[in-house]
Scaffold this active site. Structure first.
Site, short mmCIF file in Angstrom:
data_model
loop_
_atom_site.label_atom_id
_atom_site.label_comp_id
_atom_site.label_asym_id
_atom_site.label_seq_id
_atom_site.Cartn_x
_atom_site.Cartn_y
_atom_site.Cartn_z
N HIS A 38 3.27 5.01 -1.98
CA HIS A 38 3.03 3.60 -1.69
C HIS A 38 2.98 2.72 -2.94
O HIS A 38 2.60 1.58 -2.88
CB HIS A 38 1.75 3.42 -0.87
CG HIS A 38 1.88 3.94 0.53
ND1 HIS A 38 0.94 3.69 1.50
CD2 HIS A 38 2.83 4.70 1.11
CE1 HIS A 38 1.32 4.28 2.63
NE2 HIS A 38 2.46 4.91 2.41
N ASP A 53 0.49 8.28 0.06
CA ASP A 53 -0.23 7.01 -0.05
C ASP A 53 0.03 6.43 -1.44
O ASP A 53 1.09 6.66 -2.00
CB ASP A 53 -1.72 7.24 0.23
CG ASP A 53 -2.40 5.99 0.77
OD1 ASP A 53 -2.15 4.91 0.22
OD2 ASP A 53 -3.17 6.09 1.74
#
Ligand SMILES: *[C@@H]1O[C@H](CO)[C@@H](O)[C@H](O)[C@H]1NC(C)=O
Ligand SMILES: *[C@@H]1O[C@H](CO)[C@@H](O)[C@H](O)[C@H]1NC(C)=O
Ligand SMILES: *[C@@H]1O[C@H](CO)[C@@H](O)[C@H](O)[C@H]1NC(C)=O
Length: 432
Positions: free
Chosen positions: A262, A239
């Site tokens: 991310h 993430d």
């Protein structure tokens, strides 16, 4: 960007949640082989050592460091001695060893303590160790004045076992029908350290890794914190490498290597009409490689509050899907989200010296709210190219200005924009 050696005094408090998993992925990020010049600032790992004061080694308190023996008690003893010292003290976790540590409280410290983590600290592999305990508190730091974490060692939450047993990765496994937020905590954020530091604390972070496929494992999650510095960290995760959520201010991130992951994210903010404030964030010196996003601000429709005075500076990107993105229509729910008449306001956001390769043609996306357009966006010295050489910028309700060379050319209403244009610099130099 230079930091004073003793930056601790400038820090007041912060909360960091760290998810750390699977060390084996680490090497891939170190072997960065790229023509792209790495950012210089913040990457000096050999800083002048500060005064150590009273020095303790955990091994002197019985830590074995074979990764099997439980070293919790040794850590507890060393911590206690350090905390009751009449002078500043440094607890050393020596290099070349792996210390198995159970859920542990690092609390109530009288002295100014430095934890120099040179070796690896690992969590118990068996998730059952947490039965009856709060898995959000593996290494739990709280109520401490002047704590410094440093060393470049590793904290490994052993998260793979958790993921394998979670409905997030295996639909046949139970999710426990708890409220969403609780479920999130139980199922997802189970393996990490929380650094909850009181006044005048600060830290230098270590290496954190999580598998790229792990869901919702933010590398470093900064929430309701101010005066936070994240220096020289290397994050691999499924993430956000770093996420900053409400209500945070005075956050400095420097010397970050991120990817896969991310990217760096402010938000999401304003979910369920929440009020959110994020103010004064500086990202200076980051290298993002193969990430889904580069630098991102995401807000939900219907929120309130603001994000302001944010600078992303000196960022190198390599094969990043969405290098620069402001998304005020963020929606992470199974149902589509309705547009609303309010939003978290986004203003005074600067992007300076952002260079490298985009995995998509749309290298810049400013999708701002109809009810609260973005204001004061600023682009300077941007060179983002895709593998075709061409990139574009998208603006919706985005007001701003630019200076210096900016490619893709900015799309603010005042500028002649949305024209696909060949870059004038040597695109080949940036492809790898
Ligand atoms: C999911 O869990 C079930 C039950 O434990 C197991 O039989 C199956 O192999 C798991 N699937 C995967 C993809 O790991
Ligand atoms: C942020 O601060 C506002 C105003 O003080 C408060 O209403 C809100 O609950 C806070 N949000 C979080 C997530 O801390
Ligand atoms: C919300 O507004 C945006 C911008 O005006 C528009 O592109 C989008 O289609 C709208 N979405 C919905 C669900 O109405």
């Amino acid at each position: 960007m230079k930091f004073p050696n003793n930056f601790r005094n400038t820090c007041t408090s912060f909360v960091i949640i760290i998810v750390l998993l699977d060390l084996s992925h680490f090497t891939s990020s170190v072997e960065i082989d790229s023509l792209i010049e790495l950012p210089q600032s913040g990457f000096t790992r050999n800083r002048t050592p500060r005064k150590e004061g009273f020095v303790l080694h955990v091994t002197a308190y019985g830590a074995v460091g074979d990764g099997l023996h439980d070293d919790t008690e040794a850590f507890r003893k060393a911590w206690k001695v350090a905390c009751y010292s009449s002078q500043r003290s440094t607890v050393i976790i020596p290099e070349g060893f792996t210390y198995l540590v159970q859920p542990m409280n690092f609390a109530k410290c009288r002295a100014e303590v430095t934890l120099r983590i040179l070796g690896a600290i690992i969590a118990p592999k068996d998730p059952e160790v947490w039965l009856g305990l709060n898995p959000r508190k593996w290494l739990y730091f709280h109520g401490i004045k002047k704590l410094t974490l440093e060393g470049g060692g590793t904290i490994n939450g052993m998260g793979e076992i958790w993921w394998a047993r979670s409905c997030k990765t295996n639909k046949t496994m139970p999710c426990h029908h708890a409220p969403t937020v609780t479920l999130y905590f139980l199922e997802i954020d189970v393996v990490f350290a929380i650094f909850r530091l009181a006044e005048q604390s600060c830290c230098r972070l270590l290496f954190f890794t999580a598998p790229a496929e792990s869901p919702n494992t933010d590398g470093i999650h900064i929430s309701a914190s101010s005066d936070v510095k994240v220096i020289d960290s290397n994050i691999i995760t499924g993430d956000d490498c770093i996420s900053i959520v409400s209500n945070s201010s005075k956050v400095v991130i420097t010397g970050l290597f991120c990817g896969p992951g991310h990217g760096i994210s402010i938000g999401s903010l304003g979910k369920q009409h929440e009020w959110a404030e994020v103010d004064d964030v500086m990202v200076d010196g980051a290298y993002l490689s193969n990430t889904q996003n580069g630098v991102r601000i995401k807000t939900w429709q219907g929120g309130a509050g603001y994000v302001t005075r944010v600078t992303f500076r000196n960022v190198r990107m390599e094969n990043v899907a969405n290098p620069i993105i402001i998304d005020q229509y963020y929606c992470d729910s199974p149902k589509p989200c309705k547009n609303q008449t309010s939003a978290v306001h986004v203003g005074k956001i600067s992007f300076v010296g952002i260079k490298g390769t985009s995995a998509s043609e749309e290298a810049i996306r400013f999708a701002c709210s109809d009810s609260s357009p973005c204001q004061g966006l600023y682009l300077k010295d941007i060179q983002l190219i895709s593998y075709t050489g061409i990139t574009t910028a998208f603006c919706w309700q985005a007001q701003g200005s630019s200076s210096g060379f900016v490619y893709p050319s900015p799309c603010f209403p005042t500028s002649k924009s949305m024209i696909k244009q060949k870059p004038t610099f040597n695109a080949l130099h940036y492809s790898s």
